[in-house]
Design a protein around this motif. Structure first.
Motif, short mmCIF file in Angstrom:
data_model
loop_
_atom_site.label_atom_id
_atom_site.label_comp_id
_atom_site.label_asym_id
_atom_site.label_seq_id
_atom_site.Cartn_x
_atom_site.Cartn_y
_atom_site.Cartn_z
N HIS A 192 -4.15 4.73 11.74
CA HIS A 192 -3.34 4.53 12.76
C HIS A 192 -2.81 3.11 12.65
CE1 HIS A 192 -4.28 8.31 14.73
NE2 HIS A 192 -3.15 8.16 15.36
N CYS A 193 -3.43 2.32 11.90
CA CYS A 193 -3.32 0.82 12.12
C CYS A 193 -2.21 0.65 10.93
CB CYS A 193 -4.71 0.17 11.62
SG CYS A 193 -5.88 0.29 13.06
N ASP A 194 -1.43 -0.54 11.25
CA ASP A 194 -0.59 -0.96 9.92
C ASP A 194 -1.38 -1.63 8.72
OD1 ASP A 194 1.92 -0.31 11.61
OD2 ASP A 194 0.91 -2.12 12.99
N VAL A 195 -2.51 -2.13 9.27
CA VAL A 195 -3.37 -2.90 8.09
C VAL A 195 -4.83 -2.62 8.28
CG1 VAL A 195 -3.99 -5.02 6.96
CG2 VAL A 195 -1.35 -4.76 8.07
N VAL A 196 -5.49 -2.26 7.50
CA VAL A 196 -7.09 -2.15 7.45
C VAL A 196 -7.56 -3.24 6.36
CG1 VAL A 196 -9.14 -0.90 7.15
CG2 VAL A 196 -7.09 0.18 8.11
N GLY A 197 -8.38 -4.38 6.83
CA GLY A 197 -8.76 -5.15 5.99
C GLY A 197 -10.31 -5.21 5.69
N PHE A 198 -10.63 -5.75 4.50
CA PHE A 198 -12.03 -6.11 4.26
C PHE A 198 -12.34 -7.43 3.27
CE2 PHE A 198 -11.13 -1.34 4.08
CZ PHE A 198 -12.46 -0.88 4.53
N HIS A 199 -13.58 -7.65 3.38
CA HIS A 199 -13.66 -8.88 2.74
C HIS A 199 -13.68 -8.90 1.19
CE1 HIS A 199 -15.35 -11.07 6.08
NE2 HIS A 199 -16.30 -10.15 6.18
N ALA A 200 -13.60 -7.65 0.60
CA ALA A 200 -13.65 -7.83 -0.68
C ALA A 200 -12.71 -6.54 -1.45
CB ALA A 200 -14.97 -7.52 -1.56
N ALA A 201 -12.07 -6.46 -2.43
CA ALA A 201 -11.33 -5.60 -2.89
C ALA A 201 -12.13 -4.18 -3.35
CB ALA A 201 -10.64 -6.02 -4.30
N ARG A 202 -13.29 -4.33 -3.56
CA ARG A 202 -14.07 -3.12 -3.95
C ARG A 202 -14.29 -2.32 -2.86
NH1 ARG A 202 -20.33 -4.69 -5.57
NH2 ARG A 202 -20.39 -2.41 -5.71
N TRP A 203 -14.48 -2.86 -1.53
CA TRP A 203 -14.76 -2.23 -0.35
C TRP A 203 -13.27 -1.30 0.00
CZ3 TRP A 203 -19.21 -2.55 -1.26
CH2 TRP A 203 -19.81 -3.80 -1.59
N ALA A 204 -12.23 -2.21 -0.16
CA ALA A 204 -10.81 -1.58 0.15
C ALA A 204 -10.49 -0.43 -0.77
CB ALA A 204 -9.96 -2.69 0.00
N ASP A 205 -10.97 -0.64 -2.11
CA ASP A 205 -10.80 0.52 -3.16
C ASP A 205 -11.60 1.69 -2.68
OD1 ASP A 205 -9.01 -1.03 -4.35
OD2 ASP A 205 -10.49 -1.66 -6.14
N ALA A 206 -12.83 1.60 -2.21
CA ALA A 206 -13.68 2.66 -1.92
C ALA A 206 -13.10 3.23 -0.64
CB ALA A 206 -15.19 2.09 -1.49
N PHE A 207 -12.77 2.60 0.31
CA PHE A 207 -11.93 3.29 1.51
C PHE A 207 -10.71 4.10 0.78
CE2 PHE A 207 -8.47 3.53 4.60
CZ PHE A 207 -9.27 3.66 6.04
N LEU A 208 -9.84 3.57 -0.10
CA LEU A 208 -8.67 4.32 -0.52
C LEU A 208 -9.34 5.53 -1.15
CD1 LEU A 208 -6.82 1.69 -2.19
CD2 LEU A 208 -5.99 2.97 -0.09
N ALA A 209 -10.54 5.31 -1.97
CA ALA A 209 -10.91 6.88 -2.60
C ALA A 209 -11.28 7.68 -1.65
CB ALA A 209 -12.05 6.33 -3.33
N CYS A 210 -11.92 7.38 -0.53
CA CYS A 210 -12.35 8.16 0.47
C CYS A 210 -11.02 8.98 1.25
CB CYS A 210 -13.11 7.60 1.77
SG CYS A 210 -14.71 7.26 1.27
N CYS A 211 -10.06 8.14 1.28
CA CYS A 211 -8.86 8.83 1.99
C CYS A 211 -8.35 9.88 0.88
CB CYS A 211 -7.66 7.89 1.95
SG CYS A 211 -8.06 6.79 3.48
N ALA A 212 -8.36 9.42 -0.37
CA ALA A 212 -7.84 10.53 -1.22
C ALA A 212 -8.71 11.91 -1.32
CB ALA A 212 -7.88 9.58 -2.70
N ARG A 213 -9.94 11.47 -1.35
CA ARG A 213 -10.67 12.98 -1.31
C ARG A 213 -10.59 13.47 -0.10
NH1 ARG A 213 -16.77 12.82 -3.71
NH2 ARG A 213 -15.80 11.93 -5.26
N TYR A 214 -10.72 12.88 1.11
CA TYR A 214 -11.08 13.88 2.26
C TYR A 214 -9.87 14.18 3.16
CZ TYR A 214 -15.91 12.76 0.97
OH TYR A 214 -17.01 12.80 0.06
N LEU A 215 -8.90 13.44 2.81
CA LEU A 215 -7.36 13.72 3.47
C LEU A 215 -6.36 14.24 2.59
CD1 LEU A 215 -7.10 10.44 5.63
CD2 LEU A 215 -8.05 12.56 6.35
N PRO A 216 -6.36 15.37 2.44
CA PRO A 216 -5.34 16.12 1.42
C PRO A 216 -3.82 15.87 1.79
CG PRO A 216 -7.06 17.94 2.22
CD PRO A 216 -7.39 16.73 3.09
N ASP A 217 -3.60 15.67 2.96
CA ASP A 217 -2.25 15.42 3.39
C ASP A 217 -1.91 13.98 3.19
OD1 ASP A 217 -3.93 14.95 5.45
OD2 ASP A 217 -2.49 15.41 7.14
#
Length: 464
Positions: A192-217
């Motif tokens: 629902h947020c415009d931006v989700v932030g993390f301290h490091a790119a690897r944590w952001a990439d892991a979040f994106l991977a979770c979205c890709a796997r668990y949110l088919p839409d």
């Protein structure tokens, strides 16, 4: 610009303004942010301050809004869900042979977590004026459902809504520890947020991977996710180091007192320093065990070197925290019994307490250290690593876990340690204490950290 921020963590306050309750973490960042820009801060009322008012007006620019959940709700929201479940998940700390267990007790605790998040969202909605220049910043894993409740309570959100998570984010396989409905709930709330932030790119990439796997839409495109017609950008922007504060603290009387005290305890030996809260992921026992292995190879080093850990205790320690603290102290006693020179410790735990000069202890130690150690198992950032990179001398070494978020920017100025490999960590310690690692470019690392600022962080986390 009108700033509203929410966090579980809270500041200290008095007639002179706001200040951190302890060094490190989120609060110093938010204190700097509000001192510079003003705004409203919603946070969980500290349990040591009963009968705190609903609103605290410090001056024309800063308003504080404590939320009091009550002791049972605090236990469910904070102890069970936020600390034991979510922080355990985000830091890869669960022993999955026995935990977590999703039963009726966890269901009830989750209901408490939802209720506290709803109360935050309600307070936030009451404070929001809906203007286009409003910047709303939500922090902490304790508040992952606030975006959902806040957005759904309003016809529209015209300002910018950002969520910043100061912890790691796990890869999809580990995130599957959560039941499917909780995985989806957390991800969709944050989207629902415009931006989700993390301290490091690897944590952001892991979040994106979770979205890709668990949110088919959901559609993941680079560093953005589009879900339910709304686009969320992912950013990696570590908290800045307030070098002005460090520069001032180097010359403070409290720092000099600590230098004198530490020098007496060192007894002329080279100092290796670490500074951590006794959180499970800080990996203090393995650090001491690695040093024990080094002393087994070279027992004479105990007369040449001193390994000190500046530690603080979590505000609401769990049973696992106590076991962890007991284990740490047991290792310290054993190593000292085996290797300590007469009248001196081979390794020491230093507990400066929660007083105002606890950070002076760290500054003093770093200014006289031959090496600094960060061996976290998984760490969102680790501010001590940045302090060490700024304060240690030309010939001193920073030993830095490859799983600390700070490694992304400071890896080239440090020696990477594998936090689970005691032999490798031991060998890195030996090289550092022998002075065999050479000098890093102190001017370059200080310039890198001096270039950081609260304003630059704010612009990135809101994509301004």
């Amino acid at each position: 610009m009108r700033i509203l921020t929410c966090s579980n963590s809270c500041p200290r306050w008095d007639s002179d303004g706001i200040a951190p309750r302890s060094p490190g973490g989120l609060v110093p960042m938010l204190v700097s942010l509000l001192n510079e820009h003003g705004g409203h801060w919603v946070f969980t009322a500290p349990p040591d301050l009963p009968d705190v008012p609903d609103e605290i007006r410090l001056d024309e620019d800063i308003r504080l809004h404590p939320v009091e959940p009550g002791e049972e709700m605090r236990r469910q929201h904070y102890d069970v869900v936020s600390i034991q479940l979510l922080l355990g998940l985000l830091h890869y700390m669960h022993d999955t042979s026995v935990q977590p267990v999703f039963d009726s007790a966890m269901r009830d605790a989750w209901a408490g977590y939802e209720a506290v998040n709803q109360s935050y969202a309600k307070r936030l909605s009451e404070l929001s004026d809906g203007s286009p220049d409003e910047l709303i910043l939500i922090n902490d894993p304790h508040l992952m459902l606030v975006p959902e409740f806040f957005v759904e309570s309003r016809a529209s959100v015209r300002g910018r809504l950002s969520y910043f998570l100061g912890t790691p984010w796990p890869e999809p396989d580990y995130f599957s520890i959560l039941p499917a409905h909780l995985r989806v709930r957390i991800l969709t709330s944050l989207l629902h947020c415009d931006v989700v932030g993390f301290h490091a790119a690897r944590w952001a990439d892991a979040f994106l991977a979770c979205c890709a796997r668990y949110l088919p839409d959901a559609r993941v495109d680079g560093r953005s996710v589009t879900h339910a017609g709304h686009r969320t950008d992912l950013v990696a922007t570590p908290f800045p180091l307030d070098v002005t504060v460090l520069d001032r603290m180097v010359g403070e009387e409290a720092t000099q007192r600590w230098r004198t005290h530490l020098a007496e305890r060192a007894g002329g030996r080279k100092l290796m320093l670490r500074a951590d809260r006794l959180d499970l992921w800080k990996n203090i026992p393995r650090g001491f065990l690695a040093y024990e292995i080094l002393l087994e190879r070279r027992p004479e080093l105990a007369r040449q070197c001193w390994f000190a850990a500046v530690v603080t205790t979590p505000s609401r320690a769990t049973g696992r925290h106590q076991e962890y603290a007991d284990l740490t102290e047991e290792i310290v006693r054993r190593v000292n019994a085996r290797f300590a020179p007469d009248g001196l410790d081979a390794i020491s735990l230093i507990r400066p307490g929660r007083g105002g000069d606890s950070r002076n202890c760290v500054v003093a130690g770093l200014s006289m250290s031959g090496a600094a150690l960060v061996n976290s198992t998984f760490d969102g950032l680790n501010l001590f690593a940045k302090e060490a990179a700024y304060l240690i001398g030309d010939e001193s070494s920073l030993l830095l876990s490859g799983n600390a978020g700070a490694h992304e920017r400071l890896g080239r100025f440090s020696v990477t340690v594998d936090p689970f490999d005691l032999e490798q960590t031991s060998e890195a310690m030996e090289a550092a204490l022998d002075g065999r690692l050479g000098s890093s470019d102190r001017a370059a690392r200080r310039a890198l950290l001096r270039a950081e600022s609260v304003s630059r962080w704010l612009n990135t986390v809101f994509r301004l």
